[in-house]
Write a protein that holds these residues in place. Structure first.
Motif, PDB file in Angstrom:
ATOM      1  N   LEU A 157       0.836  -1.195   0.000  1.00  0.00           N
ATOM      2  CA  LEU A 157       0.000   0.000   0.000  1.00  0.00           C
ATOM      3  C   LEU A 157       0.879   1.256   0.000  1.00  0.00           C
ATOM      4  O   LEU A 157       0.597   2.234  -0.703  1.00  0.00           O
ATOM      5  CB  LEU A 157      -0.918  -0.001   1.221  1.00  0.00           C
ATOM      6  N   ILE A 199       0.074   5.241  -0.032  1.00  0.00           N
ATOM      7  CA  ILE A 199      -1.028   5.397   0.925  1.00  0.00           C
ATOM      8  C   ILE A 199      -0.566   4.926   2.298  1.00  0.00           C
ATOM      9  O   ILE A 199      -0.264   3.743   2.488  1.00  0.00           O
ATOM     10  CB  ILE A 199      -2.269   4.602   0.476  1.00  0.00           C
ATOM     11  N   ILE A 206      -4.816  -0.718   7.151  1.00  0.00           N
ATOM     12  CA  ILE A 206      -5.818  -1.483   6.409  1.00  0.00           C
ATOM     13  C   ILE A 206      -6.806  -2.062   7.402  1.00  0.00           C
ATOM     14  O   ILE A 206      -6.477  -2.967   8.181  1.00  0.00           O
ATOM     15  CB  ILE A 206      -5.160  -2.597   5.582  1.00  0.00           C
ATOM     16  N   ILE A 213      -9.159   3.789   1.107  1.00  0.00           N
ATOM     17  CA  ILE A 213      -8.109   3.045   0.405  1.00  0.00           C
ATOM     18  C   ILE A 213      -8.599   2.627  -0.979  1.00  0.00           C
ATOM     19  O   ILE A 213      -7.873   2.741  -1.974  1.00  0.00           O
ATOM     20  CB  ILE A 213      -7.671   1.821   1.219  1.00  0.00           C
TER      21      ILE A 213
END
Length: 464
Positions: free
Chosen positions: A108, A114, A118, A126
């Motif tokens: 990610l 980002i 999560i 996301i």
């Protein structure tokens, strides 16, 4: 308290931090064993969303989701991509200690930029941000962004490699090379084995009516693959190899038995596999290839789900089979003929770490540094402790600085941050040895080891 996955993630000493940031971090990647689809590279495929990228065909994540109680319709079923992605995000925080938790966050950050956790709360954000980034990316972008210098796919001997030929004519910075995987020729009891021989014979222009014919066809395809740039073969060794091989005439009898429609007994299958490996090992040596043996998988354990979803869908595990004597016999036969190719032994069973790490020392001959390699932590061993144990075991019994390093062994174009994960763990372990007074704080010597394991050894070993 250390922040979650900061820039010094997994690096617990000054030496480790310096080695990683100044040496390891920006080295190119040579991914000598992957399951990337060359067609997706040739076509410059774009992924419709992060769910297709992350969850499409990734049996690692599928196993995790099932174990967390996610129903199959959110995994391989007919739920929407966004629903599947949200289901994954919801359960991932339960997987503390699982490498998928680390890998997913590394992907990610490295791929999408980002820096969010999560989880169910952040799933929508996301989803939106990652998909916006994906709109401007294709498979080439993943390879080039990760600094992949060479990527080897996994290809059947009967493949025409037309897509590889097309890729060669393109301006992709990454060299994409085929790797030879003759599993279909080795799995003699598969239902479509005889049909496969017809296909193999057709592309090799050999009428296959005997074991010798099949080996001739396989050898001809090695030559063809070599002309297309291949330097590596790969074999799944899922049976315990016999210690005493059968003579050629008895192998021929087994082959004829199968051509006649009768399946072989388990011991007969093992003899057949040994005969194929021995014959191909001689061919690989003649081409200066590397023979990779992936040992110890117990595949397709769930018959119900195999019938429903097929192979490679998350129903494999570690086998407890014993294979050291037969494996040593295979290597010894080839060595005694001066036709032992460069060989890598990957083992899925961590209980065999010491067995294989000592076995490789029996067949080093000084011709190549680490001619017989103890392969990197693979599949169920590809986690923090598994990687560290592989490094420690090789160091204990061999020469760690000759290792050719990590592979993704992955179908996902997003998996290259796993190399970053491995490099951090390598630097961590070297730093701990220095901190414990077990190796001098010699940055030049340590840097040589890191550059070798992360990049230079593989480039030299595979002649890439």
């Amino acid at each position: 308290m250390t922040a979650f996955m900061d820039e010094d993630f997994l690096l617990d000493s000054h030496v480790a931090k310096r080695l990683y940031h100044e040496v390891a971090a920006d080295l190119p990647i040579i991914d000598y064993h992957s399951h990337l689809q060359q067609g997706e590279i040739a076509s410059r495929k774009q992924f419709r969303n992060i769910a297709e990228l992350w969850l499409g065909g990734d049996h690692y994540k599928w196993r995790l989701m099932r174990s967390a109680g996610v129903s199959e319709d959110f995994i391989t079923g007919n739920r929407t991509d966004e629903e599947k992605f949200r289901a994954f995000c919801k359960v991932l925080p339960l997987a503390i200690g699982n490498p998928i938790y680390h890998w997913s966050h590394l992907e990610l950050r490295r791929i999408f930029g980002i820096d969010l956790l999560i989880n169910e709360k952040n799933a929508a954000q996301i989803w939106e941000r990652a998909n916006a980034r994906l709109a401007g990316m294709d498979t080439w972008a993943f390879l080039e962004q990760a600094g992949v210098e060479v990527a080897c796919t996994t290809d059947d001997p009967a493949d025409d490699l037309a897509q590889h030929a097309a890729i060669k004519q393109m301006d992709l910075k990454t060299r994409v090379l085929p790797a030879y995987r003759p599993d279909k020729a080795m799995r003699i009891n598969q239902q479509d084995f005889v049909e496969y021989l017809q296909r193999l014979g057709a592309v090799a222009d050999v009428q296959i009516a005997s074991f010798a014919d099949m080996m001739q066809a396989l050898a001809q395809r090695v030559t063809f693959f070599d002309e297309q740039g291949a330097r590596i073969s790969d074999h799944a060794v899922d049976v315990a190899l016999p210690v005493t091989p059968l003579p050629p005439e008895q192998i021929e009898q087994l082959f004829q038995k199968r051509l006649g429609g009768t399946l072989l007994e388990a011991a007969e299958v093992a003899q057949y596999v040994l005969a194929v490996l021995t014959g191909l090992g001689r061919v690989y040596a003649a081409h200066d290839w590397t023979m990779c043996l992936h040992i110890g998988a117990q595949r397709n354990n769930n018959r119900r789900m195999l019938a429903r979803l097929g192979a490679d869908t998350g129903y494999d595990s570690i086998s407890d089979m014993s294979c050291s004597a037969g494996l040593a016999g295979l290597l010894d036969t080839l060595d005694s003929e001066a036709r032992l190719p460069k060989t890598m032994l990957f083992c899925l069973n961590p209980g065999m770490n010491e067995i294989l790490s000592t076995l490789i020392g029996n067949f080093q001959d000084g011709s190549v540094a680490g001619k017989v390699q103890y392969g990197p932590a693979w599949w169920f061993n590809d986690h923090k402790e598994g990687n560290l144990q592989q490094l420690i075991t090789l160091a204990n019994h061999g020469v760690l600085g000759t290792s050719v390093g990590m592979v993704t062994d992955s179908r996902s174009f997003a998996s290259y941050p796993r190399h970053d994960y491995f490099r951090r763990l390598l630097c961590r372990q070297l730093g701990q040895w220095v901190a414990g007074g077990e190796f001098p704080d010699d940055f030049e010597a340590l840097s040589t080891v890191v550059r070798g394991i992360c990049y230079e050894n593989a480039k030299r070993y595979f002649a890439l």
